[in-house]
Design a protein around this motif. Sequence first.
Motif, PDB file in Angstrom:
ATOM      1  N   GLU A 528       0.722  -1.223  -0.070  1.00 41.99           N
ATOM      2  CA  GLU A 528      -0.070   0.047   0.109  1.00 41.99           C
ATOM      3  C   GLU A 528       0.595   1.329   0.204  1.00 41.99           C
ATOM      4  O   GLU A 528       0.487   2.258  -0.549  1.00 41.99           O
ATOM      5  N   THR A 529       1.988   1.179   0.579  1.00 43.84           N
ATOM      6  CA  THR A 529       3.003   2.442   0.464  1.00 43.84           C
ATOM      7  C   THR A 529       3.630   2.417  -0.400  1.00 43.84           C
ATOM      8  O   THR A 529       4.759   3.154  -0.439  1.00 43.84           O
ATOM      9  N   GLY A 530       3.678   1.673  -1.380  1.00 44.39           N
ATOM     10  CA  GLY A 530       4.406   1.681  -2.543  1.00 44.39           C
ATOM     11  C   GLY A 530       5.694   0.626  -2.915  1.00 44.39           C
ATOM     12  O   GLY A 530       6.202   0.673  -4.156  1.00 44.39           O
ATOM     13  N   GLU A 531       5.918   0.048  -1.972  1.00 41.84           N
ATOM     14  CA  GLU A 531       7.047  -0.930  -1.924  1.00 41.84           C
ATOM     15  C   GLU A 531       6.838  -1.930  -2.985  1.00 41.84           C
ATOM     16  O   GLU A 531       5.886  -2.695  -3.140  1.00 41.84           O
ATOM     17  N   MET A 532       7.899  -2.024  -4.136  1.00 46.50           N
ATOM     18  CA  MET A 532       7.616  -3.048  -5.249  1.00 46.50           C
ATOM     19  C   MET A 532       8.884  -4.254  -4.496  1.00 46.50           C
ATOM     20  O   MET A 532       9.922  -4.074  -4.288  1.00 46.50           O
ATOM     21  N   PRO A 580       3.579   6.705  -2.080  1.00 43.10           N
ATOM     22  CA  PRO A 580       2.137   6.409  -1.863  1.00 43.10           C
ATOM     23  C   PRO A 580       1.758   6.552  -0.262  1.00 43.10           C
ATOM     24  O   PRO A 580       2.723   5.975   0.565  1.00 43.10           O
ATOM     25  N   GLY A 581       0.685   7.008   0.404  1.00 38.99           N
ATOM     26  CA  GLY A 581       0.251   6.992   1.618  1.00 38.99           C
ATOM     27  C   GLY A 581       1.033   8.212   2.529  1.00 38.99           C
ATOM     28  O   GLY A 581       0.807   8.249   3.556  1.00 38.99           O
ATOM     29  N   THR A 582       1.781   8.964   1.939  1.00 35.00           N
ATOM     30  CA  THR A 582       2.464  10.299   2.590  1.00 35.00           C
ATOM     31  C   THR A 582       1.773  11.338   2.378  1.00 35.00           C
ATOM     32  O   THR A 582       1.413  11.735   1.273  1.00 35.00           O
ATOM     33  N   GLY A 586      -2.721   9.440  -1.887  1.00 34.09           N
ATOM     34  CA  GLY A 586      -3.562   8.144  -1.768  1.00 34.09           C
ATOM     35  C   GLY A 586      -2.596   6.911  -1.677  1.00 34.09           C
ATOM     36  O   GLY A 586      -1.377   7.029  -1.951  1.00 34.09           O
ATOM     37  N   THR A 587      -3.250   5.992  -1.305  1.00 32.77           N
ATOM     38  CA  THR A 587      -2.493   4.573  -1.005  1.00 32.77           C
ATOM     39  C   THR A 587      -2.353   3.789  -2.436  1.00 32.77           C
ATOM     40  O   THR A 587      -3.217   4.007  -3.375  1.00 32.77           O
ATOM     41  N   LEU A 588      -1.583   2.692  -2.296  1.00 30.33           N
ATOM     42  CA  LEU A 588      -1.490   1.987  -3.772  1.00 30.33           C
ATOM     43  C   LEU A 588      -2.162   0.757  -3.609  1.00 30.33           C
ATOM     44  O   LEU A 588      -2.207  -0.040  -2.634  1.00 30.33           O
ATOM     45  N   ARG A 589      -2.924   0.364  -4.667  1.00 25.59           N
ATOM     46  CA  ARG A 589      -3.594  -1.224  -4.589  1.00 25.59           C
ATOM     47  C   ARG A 589      -3.001  -1.771  -5.735  1.00 25.59           C
ATOM     48  O   ARG A 589      -3.043  -1.451  -6.886  1.00 25.59           O
ATOM     49  N   SER A 590      -2.255  -3.021  -5.400  1.00 17.47           N
ATOM     50  CA  SER A 590      -1.979  -3.747  -6.534  1.00 17.47           C
ATOM     51  C   SER A 590      -2.836  -4.792  -7.001  1.00 17.47           C
ATOM     52  O   SER A 590      -3.992  -5.173  -6.292  1.00 17.47           O
ATOM     53  N   ALA A 591      -2.760  -5.337  -8.046  1.00 16.03           N
ATOM     54  CA  ALA A 591      -3.772  -6.091  -8.910  1.00 16.03           C
ATOM     55  C   ALA A 591      -5.171  -5.478  -8.983  1.00 16.03           C
ATOM     56  O   ALA A 591      -6.046  -6.158  -8.503  1.00 16.03           O
ATOM     57  N   ALA A 592      -5.227  -4.209  -9.174  1.00 13.03           N
ATOM     58  CA  ALA A 592      -6.435  -3.455  -9.203  1.00 13.03           C
ATOM     59  C   ALA A 592      -6.343  -2.161 -10.402  1.00 13.03           C
ATOM     60  O   ALA A 592      -5.019  -1.838 -10.645  1.00 13.03           O
ATOM     61  N   LEU A 593      -7.303  -2.011 -10.941  1.00  9.42           N
ATOM     62  CA  LEU A 593      -7.525  -0.727 -11.904  1.00  9.42           C
ATOM     63  C   LEU A 593      -8.634   0.183 -11.598  1.00  9.42           C
ATOM     64  O   LEU A 593      -9.616  -0.389 -11.166  1.00  9.42           O
ATOM     65  N   GLU A 594      -8.365   1.561 -11.600  1.00  5.05           N
ATOM     66  CA  GLU A 594      -9.315   2.460 -11.638  1.00  5.05           C
ATOM     67  C   GLU A 594     -10.148   2.645 -12.882  1.00  5.05           C
ATOM     68  O   GLU A 594      -9.510   2.678 -13.902  1.00  5.05           O
ATOM     69  N   GLN A 595     -11.535   2.578 -13.080  1.00  5.15           N
ATOM     70  CA  GLN A 595     -12.383   2.456 -13.909  1.00  5.15           C
ATOM     71  C   GLN A 595     -12.487   3.978 -14.251  1.00  5.15           C
ATOM     72  O   GLN A 595     -12.390   4.822 -13.697  1.00  5.15           O
TER      73      GLN A 595
END
Length: 634
Positions: A528-532, A580-582, A586-595
């Motif tokens: 959620e905080t962007g770490e890959m 993200p999250g700072t 916004g926070t990051l969502r993996s395996a998700a897309l904004e429609q």
Amino acid sequence: MAGFNTAVTGLKAASTDLDVIGNNIANSSTVGFKTSRTEFGDIYATAVVGAGSSNVAGSGVTVSDIAQDFQAGTIEFTNNNLDLAINGSGFFQLDDGQGGTTFTRAGAFQLDKDGFIVSKSGKFLQGYGLDDQGNRLPIGNLAVSQKESPPKATEDIDLSFNIDSREDPTTLTFPYDKDTPASFTYSTTVRTFDSLGNEHTIKYNMVERRPTKDVYSVTTASTAVRISGVTVDPTDGFSAAEIASIEAADSRIDGATLSYSGGVMSFEIKAKYSDYGDVVIEDVSGTPTDITPAPTERDANEVRLYDLAVPSAAQSPATIDVSGVSIVVTDSMSELDMANTIQAREQEILDRNPAIESVSVIDAGSGNYQISIRFKAEQGNINPTSYPISITPTGYTGMSLNSTVDGDNGFQGMYRLYAYLNGTELLDIGKVEDPGEPGAPAGNTEVGPILLEFNPSSGLLRGINDVTFTSGATAPSITVSGADPANNATTITLDLTGTTQFASASIVKSSTQDGYTKGDLIGVSFSETGEMVASFSNGQNQDLGVVAIATFENQSGLQPSGDTEWTATLTSGDAIVNPPGTGLNGTLRSAALEQSNVDLSAELVALIEAQRNFQANSKTIETQNTVTQAILQI
């Protein structure tokens, strides 16, 4: 007539409105798309003279702005970890590789042939790289740079277990054999890895100490000997200082006795820990082959041996009180009769004295008999004044103490711990070389067992390798050497904190180790905080970078540039980039897309309104034309 021009502006405005609405409807399924709306302004002709007059008809309408609505769209989940969505404000920052920077909410990313994370248009996702210590580097192209995880040798093992205190050490077969389960109390195995990633095991065998002691007896004509490295000279007596020196030099020894007569010396050494290692005894020349006594084993029980004497006629009858049990003897009895009479009261003696294990008769020969009182081993060395023998009448010595073999309850809660690499090779786990061994530097360790000591009252571990600590506290670490065949310099730190000896089944309570084999990349995910985070087949994870999120003081000032991307303008201001999250990011969502945030219902209603406006303006032109024709016919 001005009415024609006014109607034309209305047609143009309505046509633009239809274009915008049509574009919204066309992109209702476009990932990350933001809907637009057409904003209108009226047109008035102005003049220097008469300006501000309310009697102005107006000149029509103009499109003052096509504004975008950056309200977030619905987030839908996918099966691709590289699909990213921002839950909140912010944009992904993209670089086209030629100095151009754009921003998007469409997070449908993928890997290119070089491992870089790119958008569908081939632009590079921007983020922070990480150094070896995990510190953030300047923003750049995010890439999956690690395709494999190198192996790591095991360096730390945390192991805790419970050994069933109900196990009876007297049932263990002797001598101990690693391949004979009946000769050890408990065994457990831990998986480890060497420096090349090869998998191994370390098998730990625990052998509970039996209630016995090792006793050494040596006769030598030497005038001096060396015991565990300490030279003693019996010609001037075997002093308390010499005994203390021996006990200080070798923690396994808890006592020694010596006699010297006619140039011949005899001595006995009592070792604390049976089967742990032989006490080194050598002559002063340092040649142990001159005298190499093998220890003999005796029970750890305290045994008191009493001589018997038949009372005289004047003393008969006499009473012998054996620890609270009164036994009457007479002058008509033989020593055997006395012995049998006392032995016949054994059960009463045991009932009144729980510390006593048995009362038996010993035939001393020549018609003489003795009584042996044997105490339970767990009672240890008993105070000489405890369990007294009293006799009446005064002066009668019908049962006098002949000798005492001291008891030793040091076996309680004592275990020898062995460690074997792959179940075969005995490892060095910190056993100190036997004191006095030729050529052995002080403090060196060797392969062999170490000692574990439990508090017999609480069952908590309180000693490791002769190092004691508070029961239940953090245990001192054990260093295991030789468990990495690929690198002899590797050592393993073994932590047995939490190990217990309770009256319940022997089980492993926890077991972890930090080694692993080589692993291949199996996937990438984002927090959620962007770490890959790269995941490898050996179960390891590694942070490769952090996604950057850009925000703007005025996001409405962004300029659309196609492919659901925007560019910064003077109106929007420069991008403010953070993880993200700072802050407000916004926070990051993996395996998700904004429609798309297009509301089809609202757009269809707006389409009807735009169509009505267009038709109404067309009617204005038609009306103006009819009026014009009427004038021409006058």
